[in-house]
Design an enzyme around this catalytic site. Sequence first.
Site, PDB file in Angstrom:
ATOM      1  N   GLU A 313     -15.831  25.526   7.464  1.00 34.11           N
ATOM      2  CA  GLU A 313     -17.257  25.654   7.764  1.00 34.11           C
ATOM      3  C   GLU A 313     -17.643  27.039   8.260  1.00 34.11           C
ATOM      4  OE1 GLU A 313     -15.449  23.038   8.890  1.00 34.11           O
ATOM      5  OE2 GLU A 313     -14.638  24.033  10.657  1.00 34.11           O
ATOM      6  N   ASP A 355     -20.236  60.463 -14.446  1.00 30.92           N
ATOM      7  CA  ASP A 355     -20.735  61.660 -15.101  1.00 30.92           C
ATOM      8  C   ASP A 355     -19.887  62.837 -14.634  1.00 30.92           C
ATOM      9  OD1 ASP A 355     -22.244  63.328 -16.609  1.00 30.92           O
ATOM     10  OD2 ASP A 355     -24.009  63.307 -15.313  1.00 30.92           O
ATOM     11  N   ASP A 623     -26.473  59.912 -11.252  1.00 30.28           N
ATOM     12  CA  ASP A 623     -27.614  60.266 -10.407  1.00 30.28           C
ATOM     13  C   ASP A 623     -28.856  60.658 -11.184  1.00 30.28           C
ATOM     14  OD1 ASP A 623     -26.785  62.642 -11.477  1.00 30.28           O
ATOM     15  OD2 ASP A 623     -26.695  63.736  -9.575  1.00 30.28           O
ATOM     16  N   ASP A 627     -28.768  57.861 -16.425  1.00 28.35           N
ATOM     17  CA  ASP A 627     -27.701  56.988 -15.925  1.00 28.35           C
ATOM     18  C   ASP A 627     -28.192  55.586 -15.570  1.00 28.35           C
ATOM     19  OD1 ASP A 627     -25.540  58.913 -15.949  1.00 28.35           O
ATOM     20  OD2 ASP A 627     -26.574  59.913 -14.287  1.00 28.35           O
ATOM     21  N   ASN A 691      -3.244  18.916   6.612  1.00 28.58           N
ATOM     22  CA  ASN A 691      -3.693  17.914   7.578  1.00 28.58           C
ATOM     23  C   ASN A 691      -4.114  16.623   6.896  1.00 28.58           C
ATOM     24  OD1 ASN A 691      -3.226  19.506   9.765  1.00 28.58           O
ATOM     25  ND2 ASN A 691      -5.328  20.211   9.988  1.00 28.58           N
ATOM     26  N   ASN A 716     -10.861  21.445  14.717  1.00 29.85           N
ATOM     27  CA  ASN A 716     -11.344  22.261  13.617  1.00 29.85           C
ATOM     28  C   ASN A 716     -12.127  23.462  14.136  1.00 29.85           C
ATOM     29  OD1 ASN A 716     -11.063  22.190  10.791  1.00 29.85           O
ATOM     30  ND2 ASN A 716     -13.256  21.817  10.552  1.00 29.85           N
ATOM     31  N   ASP A 720     -11.258  27.511  13.955  1.00 30.34           N
ATOM     32  CA  ASP A 720     -12.209  28.470  13.375  1.00 30.34           C
ATOM     33  C   ASP A 720     -12.487  29.615  14.343  1.00 30.34           C
ATOM     34  OD1 ASP A 720     -12.646  27.424  10.812  1.00 30.34           O
ATOM     35  OD2 ASP A 720     -13.984  25.887  11.607  1.00 30.34           O
TER      36      ASP A 720
END
Length: 881
Positions: A313, A355, A623, A627, A691, A716, A720
């Site tokens: 999550e 280029d 540039d 391009d 798990n 959990n 995290d």
Amino acid sequence: MKFLTGKLKDTQQKKNRLFKEEEIRSYAFMEEAELFRELSANKTGLTPMEAEDRLEEFGPNVITAGKKDTALHRLREAVINPFNVILLIIAAVTYFTDVVSSSKPDYLTVGIILFLVILSSLVAFVQSQRSNAAAEQLSQIISNKTDVWRDGVLTEIRMNEVVPGDIVQLSAGHMLPADVRFLTTKDTFLAQAALTGESAPVEKFSHGENNKKDGLTDLKNIGFMGSNIVSGSASAMVLMTGNSTFFGSMAQSLSGDRAKTSFERGVDSVSGLLVRMMLFMVPIVFIINGIAKGDWASALLFSFSIAVGLTPEMLPMIMTSTLAKGAVSMSKHKVIVRTLGAIQTFGEMDILCTDKTGTLTEDKVVLEKYMDIRGVDDTRILRHAFLNSYYQTGLKNLIDLAIINRAGQNGLNDILDSYHQVDEIPFDFARRRMSVVLSDKLGKLQLITKGAVEEILEICSFMEINGSVLPMDEETRNIAMATYNQYNEEGLRMIAVAQKNEVPGVDAFGVADEKDMVLIGFVGFLDPPKESAGAAISALLEHGVRTVVLTGDSEGVAAKVCKKVGVGVDTLITGRDVEAMTDDELFEAVEICNLFAKLSPSQKERVVKTFQRAGHTVGYMGDGINDAPALHQADVGISVDSAVDIAKETADIILLEKDLMVLEEGVIEGRRTFGNIIKYIKMAASGNFGNMISVIIASVFLPFLPMLPVQILTQNLLCDFSQLGIPFDRVDKEYLKKPHKWETRSIKTFMGFFGPLSSIFDLLCFAVMWWAIGANRVELSPLFQCGWFLFGTISQVLVIHMIRTEKLPFVHSSASLPLLVSTCIVAAVAMGIGFTRFSVGFDMQALPLKFIPWLVLLVAGYLICVQVWKKVYMKRYQEWM
């Protein structure tokens, strides 16, 4: 001072007003004087005070329609997500079972669940706010600007400061900052594919008859935000800004049509894998527990918890934090990221198309030679080139500036008093030349043209040799080409200069007048290679990125520069070759060719597309106006802060320094960022998968649930939080050596390899709790659950250090300080819960101290086996992360 007329207020509301087609149409058909009255404007432009009042009245010239990235939206995203929805469902069911239906109401479990919702939402929101703030701060560095008349002075301002009534000055390469009505035009061609899908530019006029039946974008004197000037020049009055523009009205639908990036496709594939796994596992857990325990309500609640356990999550928050951290790190290397997802694509890039000018060269063009057809120095050639460059009104490039500077050094500025401009025929990338029509003091007209040598030769019928004008035949053409080839092979960029005096006396001139001209000579420019270019190309190649040069320059100059910087030129393909090739032939050519010369914009785009078809992730660095198509086509577009507006707007990444060495730093940071994201996904997916295997086995053999929903959720969340330091973690140098792509197959393999290993040690933990600790009866289930809760949390936290590197952790590769701190804190919290009365709050029973040796033995055994298993995995699959 509020001086805006009531009529103006009627036609545009203060902010957020939606676009109305009939109002734009009314402006298109107004006489110019009426238009100025309607918008309370004048030809010298607004005063600073007037501009300030209008900015307050109408707000900044930015598109907010369709944008969802507001603080309120981020708060809603943080609160309303699958994790929290499941938690709230569990809280509702728990409230019913523990409070409403119970003789002794117990609010503790409900309170803990709600606390978890608030805490996780708060962390996600704070991280999102910080990421957004970082992105906003970086975007300010590269905002586009435009030229407007303010109180009779041409002033450069940010585009978001443009207001209705402003008079803007436009030339090739500029973006239209708003919806405008053209006041003056000169061969003004607009690219408006973003609005209409038209691939060909359309010409706009300040005067001309509009047809009331014309479509909105077909109105000849109206231009829209989102378009850009391809060639020519113009001045225009701003009609509408921000959300009131036509582009503003389309913003939401335009954003919806945008193709997904490789990063987004990768996230989608991983999400799909996890959802499929959840849909497969959760019903199995529900059915087994329902049958085995006979309590279908508890089984349903437990299966909901398992769904949460299978979901990483924190993935959105970890990804956002990691990408934002990467963007900030890249900014320190003068690389500005416009879209966060581009960071991963940057790291994935294995082909860099670039280029030549300014990237491989110093971008300091110096005029070295001005010569006649035979190569003899002739100031007259410089004089004609100077007149052409000085009097053109379009975007003056480095070649024009070099000519003007050299003419000034040679004292030629005085000749400007003898001429005035009558007209011009602007440059475009099909003709590759531009012309001016000048009149001297006697009224005599002269057409002067300069451009690419072959394109100039096509319009010349004569040549001037030794003061005599001769017809162009094979002999005279060979003389000119021999001079051109000689200096071109020496590395000079050669531009041809032609002129004619017999010009029809008309008011307007066009491409058709560029014929029967006299070739008088050449000007040659030197743009020396950068000293750092060779080292940068080698460094990129060491990191698995091949550099391919796509240039509009001639093959001789391009080959000379490429040789000096280490780009292979054994195979050289020109624009003419590309045009003649089939798609399959070009497909084969791109695998062996590193230099494509004399390419048109559409040919550059086609080469990029072919590389992509061959399975490469392509970056394009450019540039210029030419391009833009290739920048848009590439997986990651790269431009520079000094680029034309349309190039910067199209690019995903902006360099504040036009240097390939800066790019190498960006590539490394992109890979570091991606590596940290993959760490989290593989850790979470394999751990959660293991798990679930353990839960299914336990559900079959245990007379009680191995863990309650609130315990699963707490574990959990702790795991995290232990990984919040991942965005700041180090990545092994070996991982950074080559590009990496999203590989769902690799994630599945990793889960299948390491998930069952964690299940084996879960089962050993079950055995310890059942026989060694004696938690083998239903009434002792809280003790059993506490044991597995503690082992599961500690093992998942510590295994982070094993999985984050292919090396031996702590010895050959150590985690960053933030990750060390986050894992240590969570491990300490888990121990605090497991061995104290805090466990009661989670419906568990505190563990006896005799469990500590077993915990150490289990965790140590698990970590050693992971290290051994890791070597087996790498030997078999030749990869780690």
